[in-house]
Scaffold this motif. Structure first.
Motif, mmCIF file in Angstrom:
data_model
loop_
_atom_site.group_PDB
_atom_site.id
_atom_site.type_symbol
_atom_site.label_atom_id
_atom_site.label_comp_id
_atom_site.label_asym_id
_atom_site.label_seq_id
_atom_site.Cartn_x
_atom_site.Cartn_y
_atom_site.Cartn_z
ATOM 1 N N ILE A 7 0.819 -1.044 -0.070
ATOM 2 C CA ILE A 7 0.115 0.048 0.135
ATOM 3 C C ILE A 7 0.820 1.207 -0.040
ATOM 4 C CG2 ILE A 7 -1.869 0.928 1.232
ATOM 5 C CD1 ILE A 7 -2.937 -1.476 2.232
ATOM 6 N N HIS A 57 -2.240 -6.893 -1.997
ATOM 7 C CA HIS A 57 -2.601 -7.318 -0.629
ATOM 8 C C HIS A 57 -4.004 -7.875 -0.772
ATOM 9 C CE1 HIS A 57 -4.671 -3.383 -0.417
ATOM 10 N NE2 HIS A 57 -5.290 -3.968 0.511
ATOM 11 N N LEU A 58 -4.721 -8.228 -1.682
ATOM 12 C CA LEU A 58 -6.064 -8.530 -1.867
ATOM 13 C C LEU A 58 -5.840 -10.091 -1.372
ATOM 14 C CD1 LEU A 58 -7.589 -6.754 -4.757
ATOM 15 C CD2 LEU A 58 -7.800 -6.191 -2.399
ATOM 16 N N GLY A 59 -7.032 -10.336 -0.831
ATOM 17 C CA GLY A 59 -7.168 -12.032 -0.549
ATOM 18 C C GLY A 59 -7.642 -12.641 -1.921
ATOM 19 N N ASN A 60 -8.366 -11.832 -2.680
ATOM 20 C CA ASN A 60 -8.949 -12.621 -3.871
ATOM 21 C C ASN A 60 -8.638 -11.719 -5.092
ATOM 22 O OD1 ASN A 60 -10.390 -15.173 -3.741
ATOM 23 N ND2 ASN A 60 -11.064 -14.455 -2.132
ATOM 24 N N ARG A 63 -10.902 -11.278 -8.340
ATOM 25 C CA ARG A 63 -12.062 -10.949 -8.349
ATOM 26 C C ARG A 63 -12.175 -9.115 -8.338
ATOM 27 N NH1 ARG A 63 -14.441 -14.131 -3.398
ATOM 28 N NH2 ARG A 63 -14.160 -15.989 -4.211
ATOM 29 N N ALA A 64 -10.858 -8.447 -8.586
ATOM 30 C CA ALA A 64 -10.809 -7.003 -8.353
ATOM 31 C C ALA A 64 -11.684 -6.405 -8.996
ATOM 32 C CB ALA A 64 -9.313 -6.791 -8.510
#
Ligand code: SF4
Ligand code: SF4
Ligand code: SF4
Lengths: 306, 254
Positions: A7, A57-60, A63-64
């Motif tokens: 980030i 840092h997204l978990g998925n 699907r962004a």
């Protein structure tokens, strides 16, 4: 708050990229010059790289795309939409500069306004959170935008020095914007220092009517997602030192270098000064951003004795 | 849709948690995990479950606080400090900030009963909703990369295959001290509404403007130790009667 490198990198890189795009849009550099073409590409690379880093840092992450759907209520969604939309005028501007060697004022202005709006949206993700009182102020987006503009002007001065045009104009703009940015940041920091938190262990537990509330035992002996994510704390003495480092690299070094650039003579000196100014600013900004997260206290820590 | 329902929900279901009664046994914590790891959505994963640094996603946790009245002493037994066990799960806020920040529409508040849920098929695991919740009621399932939170046991409370008595959340059903109660706050005659009125139920962090549905009942006032009439004094045998008076006399004589 946990200072996630992805980030920090994202906000610094995309801020610089948008800032540079804005300066290019304002016609600070000569579109014919090779350096200007490189600047256009760099700005897009910084923005794109920042966006990619922000999905790390997204978990998925796959699907962004769904994050574009809730712009009516969510600043994160608005930022995603704006970031994608801003690519359109910026890429067109870059294409014009790269292949035709010219500007289009209307296109550039649209791009510049949208770039400011995108940086604003990024900052509003943080500023809209009441849970982190240090961030919950209009000064937060003001700082983000001001740093983005200052960084853009610094990079513009550097590319001007490399042959993109007369470097003194962008350098003067950079000096001014740098001053504004750090003055805004100083106001932000003063507010944080003076802040008396409205949320305390007493309001968090509702037990204030009985007496002073102190955590006796955490729910579990080990750390959890919340303490990892929101429990990060930096020692105050280190924070003070890091702040000095941020100001030294991010404000004093580029400030001095810009004065040298404005008063000095000779290509080598101008290029070196501009490069030093940019380098120092980026380092300082990385530290500033790290502190922005590391120093911020989340209300949930009232339940964790922090 | 991550905008909040515009009309007030006809039902406002949630929990009342009685801080006077909770003994901090963690039974609700365990049963919550047990029920929710097998039911709705991804399992509630643990990381390094048998290692030294175990962590995992829980939807309900018990914190324990010590409350020291003004002038009271810190040490529990000697002074007036009180130990309060404090269960905490999602409060299903009316102005849920966790919902409006969600960029994907995964987080939503049901218009019909006010339950705040996460649609795990839409969640990208950005974690912003956990930042927006002041109470720490949302935890990421690190293995599945989706956000987890209390569902108010939606798969129990409307489950017609269950007996009536079991159509309450797992934590409520399991609490051996009856510290957790489930009901509709929109109905002023419901048990939970009446408890809140009778005991002065409170909102957590009212200054955050979340308007939580769940309410907490504060501990009842307690007699200060110093004011208690009959302290069990180990030294004093003056009031002894019958066998104990005889034993007291005999022992004195030996
Ligand atoms: S307690 Fe937290 S997660 Fe639950 S509704 Fe309120 S803000 Fe959202
Ligand atoms: S973690 Fe999931 S539910 Fe939470 S804000 Fe992000 S997408 Fe929405
Ligand atoms: S209502 Fe269900 S999900 Fe929520 S804390 Fe209780 S057991 Fe857990």
């Amino acid at each position: 708050m946990h200072p996630a490198p992805s980030i920090i990198l994202f906000t610094v890189a995309s801020g610089l990229g948008y800032g540079l795009a804005i300066m290019l849009g304002l016609g600070l550099l000569d579109p014919q010059a090779l350096a200007t073409k490189v600047a256009h590409v760099l700005s897009l690379v910084l923005i794109g790289g920042g966006l990619v880093s922000s999905t790390l840092h997204l978990g998925n992450p796959r699907r962004a795309w769904r994050a574009l759907s809730q712009w009516r209520s969510s600043w994160l969604s608005r930022e995603g939409v704006m970031a994608l939309a801003t690519f359109v005028p910026l890429t067109l501007s870059a294409t014009l500069a790269l292949f035709a060697g010219r500007h289009s004022l209307a296109l550039d202005l649209v791009g510049a306004v949208m770039a400011v709006a995108t940086v604003w949206c990024t900052a509003m993700i943080y500023a809209s959170l009441r849970t982190i009182e240090a961030w919950h102020t209009p000064l937060t987006p003001a700082c983000y935008v001001a740093f983005s503009l200052a960084g853009g002007a610094l990079l513009a001065a550097f590319f001007a020095a490399l042959g993109g045009g007369e470097p003194r104009g962008p350098a003067l703009a950079a000096l001014l914007l740098l001053g504004i940015a750090w003055a805004t940041k100083r106001a932000w920091k003063r507010r944080v220092t003076a802040l008396v938190s409205a949320t305390t262990p007493e309001t968090a537990t509702g037990l204030g009517s009985i007496g002073k509330v102190r955590l006796l035992e955490r729910p579990h002996m080990t750390e959890n997602y919340l303490t990892h994510e929101m429990g990060f704390r930096v020692a105050r003495k280190h924070a003070a030192k890091l702040w000095l480092i941020a100001v030294g690299f991010g404000a004093l070094l580029p400030g001095t270098a810009l004065v040298v650039l404005l008063t000095g003579q000779g290509d080598a000196l101008v290029i070196t000064a501009a490069a030093l100014a940019c380098l120092g600013f980026v380092l300082g900004l990385l530290v500033e951003r790290w502190l922005f997260f590391a120093e911020a206290r989340h209300t949930v820590m009232n339940y964790y004795g922090g | 849709m991550t905008s909040l329902p515009s009309l007030p929900a006809p039902k406002k279901i949630g929990l009342v948690i009685d801080l006077d009664v909770c003994v901090g046994c963690h039974a609700c914590v365990v049963n919550c995990k047990e029920w929710n790891t097998g039911g709705y959505g991804a399992a509630l994963s643990d990381q390094q479950p048998y290692g030294a640094d175990v962590s995992g996603a829980w939807l309900n946790r018990i914190h324990t606080f010590e409350v020291v009245p003004q002038g009271g002493e810190i040490v529990g037994e000697a002074g007036d400090a009180r130990i309060v066990h404090f269960p905490k799960s999602c409060l299903h806020c009316e102005e849920a900030p966790c919902v409006t920040v969600c960029p994907t529409g995964a987080s939503y508040k049901r218009a019909e009963d006010g339950i705040v849920l996460v649609d795990e098929d839409k969640c990208i695991g950005c974690g912003l909703c956990a930042w927006a919740c002041p109470y720490g009621a949302r935890e990421m399932d690190v293995a599945a990369g989706v956000m987890k939170k209390c569902t108010l046991c939606i798969d129990r409370i409307y489950n017609e295959t269950f007996e009536e008595v079991d159509r309450v959340p797992a934590c409520v059903r399991t609490c051996p001290a009856n510290a957790r109660h489930f009901g509709d706050f929109a109905d002023p005659t419901s048990d939970v509404s009446r408890m809140v009125v009778a005991r002065g139920g409170i909102d957590l962090m009212p200054e955050q403007g979340t308007r939580p549905v769940n309410k907490y009942l504060p501990p009842r006032p307690r007699t200060a130790l110093a004011d208690m009439a009959s302290l069990p004094l180990a030294e004093n045998t003056a009031g002894a009667k019958g066998f104990f008076a005889w034993l007291d006399g005999m022992l004195d004589r030996i």
